[in-house]
Motif scaffolding. Structure first.
Motif, mmCIF file in Angstrom:
data_model
loop_
_atom_site.group_PDB
_atom_site.id
_atom_site.type_symbol
_atom_site.label_atom_id
_atom_site.label_comp_id
_atom_site.label_asym_id
_atom_site.label_seq_id
_atom_site.Cartn_x
_atom_site.Cartn_y
_atom_site.Cartn_z
ATOM 1 N N THR A 1 -36.964 14.706 -40.107
ATOM 2 C CA THR A 1 -36.451 14.686 -38.727
ATOM 3 C C THR A 1 -35.022 14.150 -38.637
ATOM 4 O O THR A 1 -34.416 14.193 -37.567
ATOM 5 C CB THR A 1 -37.371 13.854 -37.820
ATOM 6 O OG1 THR A 1 -37.597 12.570 -38.417
ATOM 7 C CG2 THR A 1 -38.684 14.557 -37.585
ATOM 8 N N LEU B 1 -39.198 18.572 -34.833
ATOM 9 C CA LEU B 1 -38.447 19.785 -34.505
ATOM 10 C C LEU B 1 -39.210 20.678 -33.530
ATOM 11 O O LEU B 1 -38.604 21.343 -32.679
ATOM 12 C CB LEU B 1 -38.124 20.546 -35.799
ATOM 13 C CG LEU B 1 -37.245 21.789 -35.666
ATOM 14 C CD1 LEU B 1 -35.912 21.443 -35.017
ATOM 15 C CD2 LEU B 1 -37.029 22.434 -37.025
ATOM 16 N N ILE C 1 -33.848 24.629 -32.377
ATOM 17 C CA ILE C 1 -34.190 25.272 -33.652
ATOM 18 C C ILE C 1 -33.119 26.284 -34.039
ATOM 19 O O ILE C 1 -32.669 26.330 -35.202
ATOM 20 C CB ILE C 1 -35.563 25.961 -33.548
ATOM 21 C CG1 ILE C 1 -36.669 24.923 -33.367
ATOM 22 C CG2 ILE C 1 -35.833 26.834 -34.780
ATOM 23 C CD1 ILE C 1 -38.024 25.522 -33.048
ATOM 24 N N LEU D 1 -29.734 24.831 -35.099
ATOM 25 C CA LEU D 1 -29.809 24.312 -36.464
ATOM 26 C C LEU D 1 -29.806 25.460 -37.481
ATOM 27 O O LEU D 1 -29.252 25.332 -38.575
ATOM 28 C CB LEU D 1 -31.060 23.450 -36.621
ATOM 29 C CG LEU D 1 -31.059 22.147 -35.794
ATOM 30 C CD1 LEU D 1 -32.441 21.502 -35.817
ATOM 31 C CD2 LEU D 1 -30.028 21.179 -36.332
ATOM 32 N N TRP E 1 -43.587 23.452 -37.822
ATOM 33 C CA TRP E 1 -42.459 22.793 -38.514
ATOM 34 C C TRP E 1 -42.849 21.416 -39.045
ATOM 35 O O TRP E 1 -42.225 20.403 -38.742
ATOM 36 C CB TRP E 1 -41.233 22.669 -37.598
ATOM 37 C CG TRP E 1 -40.672 23.986 -37.145
ATOM 38 C CD1 TRP E 1 -40.737 24.520 -35.898
ATOM 39 C CD2 TRP E 1 -39.958 24.929 -37.951
ATOM 40 N NE1 TRP E 1 -40.130 25.748 -35.854
ATOM 41 C CE2 TRP E 1 -39.627 26.032 -37.114
ATOM 42 C CE3 TRP E 1 -39.564 24.973 -39.290
ATOM 43 C CZ2 TRP E 1 -38.946 27.142 -37.573
ATOM 44 C CZ3 TRP E 1 -38.875 26.085 -39.750
ATOM 45 C CH2 TRP E 1 -38.577 27.158 -38.905
ATOM 46 N N ASN F 1 -40.116 19.875 -40.619
ATOM 47 C CA ASN F 1 -38.997 19.665 -39.698
ATOM 48 C C ASN F 1 -37.700 20.302 -40.195
ATOM 49 O O ASN F 1 -37.720 21.420 -40.698
ATOM 50 C CB ASN F 1 -38.837 18.178 -39.410
ATOM 51 C CG ASN F 1 -40.004 17.646 -38.592
ATOM 52 O OD1 ASN F 1 -40.109 17.922 -37.404
ATOM 53 N ND2 ASN F 1 -40.913 16.917 -39.255
ATOM 54 N N ILE F 2 -36.581 19.634 -40.059
ATOM 55 C CA ILE F 2 -35.280 20.246 -40.343
ATOM 56 C C ILE F 2 -35.151 20.606 -41.826
ATOM 57 O O ILE F 2 -34.547 21.624 -42.174
ATOM 58 C CB ILE F 2 -34.138 19.300 -39.926
ATOM 59 C CG1 ILE F 2 -34.217 19.029 -38.416
ATOM 60 C CG2 ILE F 2 -32.779 19.886 -40.274
ATOM 61 C CD1 ILE F 2 -33.286 17.949 -37.926
ATOM 62 N N ARG F 3 -35.757 19.823 -42.678
ATOM 63 C CA ARG F 3 -35.702 20.122 -44.112
ATOM 64 C C ARG F 3 -36.395 21.456 -44.399
ATOM 65 O O ARG F 3 -35.907 22.285 -45.180
ATOM 66 C CB ARG F 3 -36.361 18.989 -44.901
ATOM 67 C CG ARG F 3 -36.130 19.079 -46.402
ATOM 68 C CD ARG F 3 -36.708 17.870 -47.119
ATOM 69 N NE ARG F 3 -36.003 16.643 -46.747
ATOM 70 C CZ ARG F 3 -36.577 15.593 -46.164
ATOM 71 N NH1 ARG F 3 -37.870 15.639 -45.864
ATOM 72 N NH2 ARG F 3 -35.879 14.522 -45.877
ATOM 73 N N ARG G 1 -34.175 24.405 -43.110
ATOM 74 C CA ARG G 1 -33.019 24.707 -43.978
ATOM 75 C C ARG G 1 -33.462 25.452 -45.245
ATOM 76 O O ARG G 1 -32.739 26.308 -45.752
ATOM 77 C CB ARG G 1 -32.272 23.418 -44.350
ATOM 78 C CG ARG G 1 -31.498 22.816 -43.172
ATOM 79 C CD ARG G 1 -30.733 21.556 -43.591
ATOM 80 N NE ARG G 1 -29.694 21.842 -44.566
ATOM 81 C CZ ARG G 1 -28.452 22.211 -44.264
ATOM 82 N NH1 ARG G 1 -28.095 22.371 -42.995
ATOM 83 N NH2 ARG G 1 -27.566 22.435 -45.219
#
Length: 708
Positions: free
Chosen positions: A394, A534, A541, A544, A571, A574-576, A579
């Motif tokens: 996160t 996320l 979303i 990002l 998710w 999350n952000i990881r 990506r």
């Protein structure tokens, strides 16, 4: 009595409390008036207007009495034949008995006189003529036969030339060649003794004194050599004092100040003209020179206050043969010392301990993320500990960086460590540091801990819940006492560190289970921040995704189906996780990402059947170039060798490829072949099996070679 005054050199003069010039009173006592005035002129040129000179000449019958001067400079002739009076006076502190010498240029004249020449030596009295002869002999003029002359004696011996020290008035009735060697000047010993007794030793460094010394003949090479060396050392000492970044104050055995550099002046705000020669116990009472003198021991790292500033002080006594010879005080403003240590810590670490991100790097327009950022900015202004909670991926470290850069500590270190990634015993030495010999394998000289590196800055403890109970106790003490002790050490080191901790678990639950100390939890959790996952951030979303696409250098669009699926995705990473998917889309090279382009792992989470994934050969070639760099030919050679044996249905190993490369003039070692094979496997062009399976080329590798 005649008053003699002449302006001259005035650096280092003494002042009264009202700032007026304190002149030393000197009385020159000679047998003859001209001699008194001559010596007065010499002293005036050397010492300038810091002395008032009176002259007195006594003749044959006058008596000499002291009348309240600081120093009496007296010729031997002033006593006549009174040896007892001379002896008594020469031992008194306020008296200097004059020693005279001859100027170097006059001495050169006499050296050219032929050997065996008879010379009549003329002076005011016969006794003074004999003194002149003795002095010339001491200076090495031995080839001349000297004859003392008495002006009152009618007998005139046979002679070839006349020599006189400036007394030509007594040579009028003498018809031979006259060599006037000039008035005898004050010797270097006399000048030095005068300077010492007047407390004007600093004048011995002046250009006027150096020129005077150079004009005199060398009577004693050893003494001259030592004196020259002393002057040189003192000059170098003065230069050293001024280039040091700390204040230096030197005192003698009586604690009278004789050394005082510019840095000391800026700290004490006292001018050197008002302090040199004064007793430190009177004018610098804050500095315990007297304690150092009585105990004859060093005083280290003492904190004193001067002019409302905290000053770090150390005093080093100078001890010779068990006797106190003086001391040096070393002063530095505490804040300057602290800043210097911060710079040294930063250089020693050499690990880039700084925060890379700010709040501008935290992308998002959703209400929940804006609210979280606003709260974090407010917390940044405080020095209280912060705990950041949130699921994995996160952006907890991103927030920690931003908080540091928003705080007043932004110019100081930001040190991050993952407590869950380091074994417990190693984590302790990393955090607290260790002294030399603390344990087997400890680095010689010891090591600074991360708490020390982070002094005045921020220490970020990621996955803090992974700390052992023992380390939790030590961390609690650091937070309470603001000091650490290195492993194997016995000294407490004060620190000023702001703690930001992060965890992806609920610490309150761990406290209830007894896995995390309750007292540490309340000490850390002064300012809690919970980062939203996320899936709760809506349209963020796609902001990002665009940012990640630019970072990876890709260019694609998401189909409507994929957009809808992304909006409803959990998710969990999350952000990881996001990506990772974006990087995957960049590599497959399609301009429009459809359902069938989603990776297998993603399809499993949404219940889609696995479908064959289209492979873009051009993208794979780009991957190979990126991995191989400048050694692309070597990678293609290895891939070709693997392909050749694959067609013959056999396997191949590193050794065989290395030997073949040498035959082709490429000359790859087995280690180099191993590295290339590993990287080819990482981009799915070959597979490596242990044992007889060996290395085999995959379909993607075959297609790539066909394309090339």
């Amino acid at each position: 009595m005649n008053q003699y005054k002449e302006m001259g050199y005035n650096e280092g003069i003494l002042l009264t409390a009202e700032g007026k010039l304190m002149k030393k009173k000197v009385c020159i006592v000679t047998y003859d008036r001209d001699a008194a005035l001559f010596y007065a002129k010499i002293l005036s040129k050397l010492f300038g207007d810091v002395i008032d000179i009176d002259t007195m000449w006594v003749g044959e019958k006058q008596s000499f009495q002291k009348i309240g001067h600081d120093l009496y400079v007296v010729t031997t002739c002033s006593f006549g034949g009174d040896v007892i009076a001379k002896s008594k006076l020469s031992n008194q502190k306020d008296t200097v008995i004059i020693e005279r010498t001859i100027a170097k240029k006059s001495l050169e004249k006499l050296k050219s006189v032929p050997c065996g020449t008879k010379a009549l030596v003329v002076n005011i009295t016969p006794r003074m003529s004999i003194e002149t002869i003795a002095h010339l002999t001491d200076l090495g003029i031995n080839q001349i036969k000297f004859i003392p002359y008495d002006p009152e004696d009618d007998y005139l011996p046979n002679y070839d030339i006349v020599i006189t020290p400036g007394e030509t008035r007594y040579t009028n009735n003498l018809s031979r060649e006259i060599i006037d060697i000039g008035d005898r000047v004050l010797s270097i010993n006399t000048i030095v003794e005068i300077a010492i007794k007047l407390d004007l030793e600093n004048y011995l460094e002046t250009e006027a004194f150096r020129e005077y010394f150079q004009s005199l003949p060398r009577t004693n090479y050893s003494i001259d050599h030592l004196f020259n060396k002393s002057i040189s050392l003192e000059s170098n000492f003065s230069i050293l004092l001024e280039i040091l970044e700390m204040g230096i104050i030197g005192v003698d055995e009586n604690n009278n100040i004789y050394a005082y550099n510019q840095k000391a002046k800026s700290i004490t705000n006292l001018d050197s003209n008002n302090i040199i020669g004064k007793n430190a116990n009177d004018c610098l009472r804050e500095i315990p020179f007297e304690e150092c003198r009585l105990e004859m021991k060093e005083i280290n790292n003492k904190l004193i206050r001067i002019n409302n500033f905290d000053i770090a002080l150390s005093i080093r006594p100078v001890i010779r043969m068990g006797k106190y010879m003086g001391a040096f005080a070393i002063l530095q403003k505490f804040i300057e010392e602290e800043n210097k240590q911060l710079k040294m810590r930063a250089q020693l670490s050499n690990k880039g301990h700084y925060a890379k991100y700010t709040f501008d790097d935290i992308l998002g327009e959703s209400i929940i993320i804006e609210k979280t950022k606003k709260m974090a900015k407010k917390m940044a202004t405080s020095n209280a500990s912060i705990v950041i909670t949130g699921e994995s991926g996160t952006g907890k470290e991103l927030f920690a960086n931003a908080i540091h850069n928003e705080s007043l500590r932004r110019e100081n270190p930001f040190v991050a460590i993952n407590c869950g990634a380091i074994p417990d015993n190693l984590l302790e030495s990393e955090l607290f540091g260790y002294d030399d010999g603390a344990f087997t394998g400890a680095k010689k000289g010891g090591k600074l801990g991360l708490f020390e590196f982070a002094h005045k800055g921020t220490l970020f403890l990621d996955e803090v819940e992974a700390m052992s109970p023992m380390l939790q106790i030590k961390l609690l003490r650091v937070l309470q006492e603001k000091e650490v002790m290195r492993l194997g050490g016995d000294k407490l080191i004060s620190i000023d560190v702001r703690i930001i901790a992060a965890t992806n678990e609920k610490i309150s639950d761990l406290v209830e289970k007894g896995k995390f100390r309750k007292d540490l939890y309340y000490r850390l959790c002064t300012l809690p921040i919970e980062l939203p996952p996320l899936r709760d951030r809506g349209e963020d979303i796609f902001l990002l995704i665009n940012k990640a696409m630019k970072d990876f250098g890709g260019c694609f669009k998401l189909s409507n189906e994929v957009v809808d699926i992304f909006k409803g995705h959990k998710w969990e990473g999350n952000i990881r996780e996001l990506r990772n998917y974006v990087e995957y889309f960049c590599y497959i090279g399609d301009e429009l990402i459809k359902l069938e382009d989603l990776p297998v792992s993603f399809k499993g989470t949404i219940g889609l059947e696995e479908r064959p994934i289209k492979v873009n050969v051009a993208c794979e070639i780009d991957q190979l170039k990126r991995v191989a760099g400048k050694r692309l030919d070597h990678y293609i050679f290895v891939l070709n060798e693997v392909n050749k044996v694959y067609k013959r249905n056999i396997s191949i190993g590193r050794k065989a490829i290395s030997e073949e490369s040498k035959l082709r003039g490429i000359d790859l070692s087995e280690q180099e072949v191993r590295t290339i094979l590993t990287k080819l496997e990482s981009i799915n062009l070959i597979s490596i099996s242990k044992g007889r399976g060996g290395t085999k080329i995959l379909e993607d590798g075959i297609r790539l070679l066909d394309k090339l």
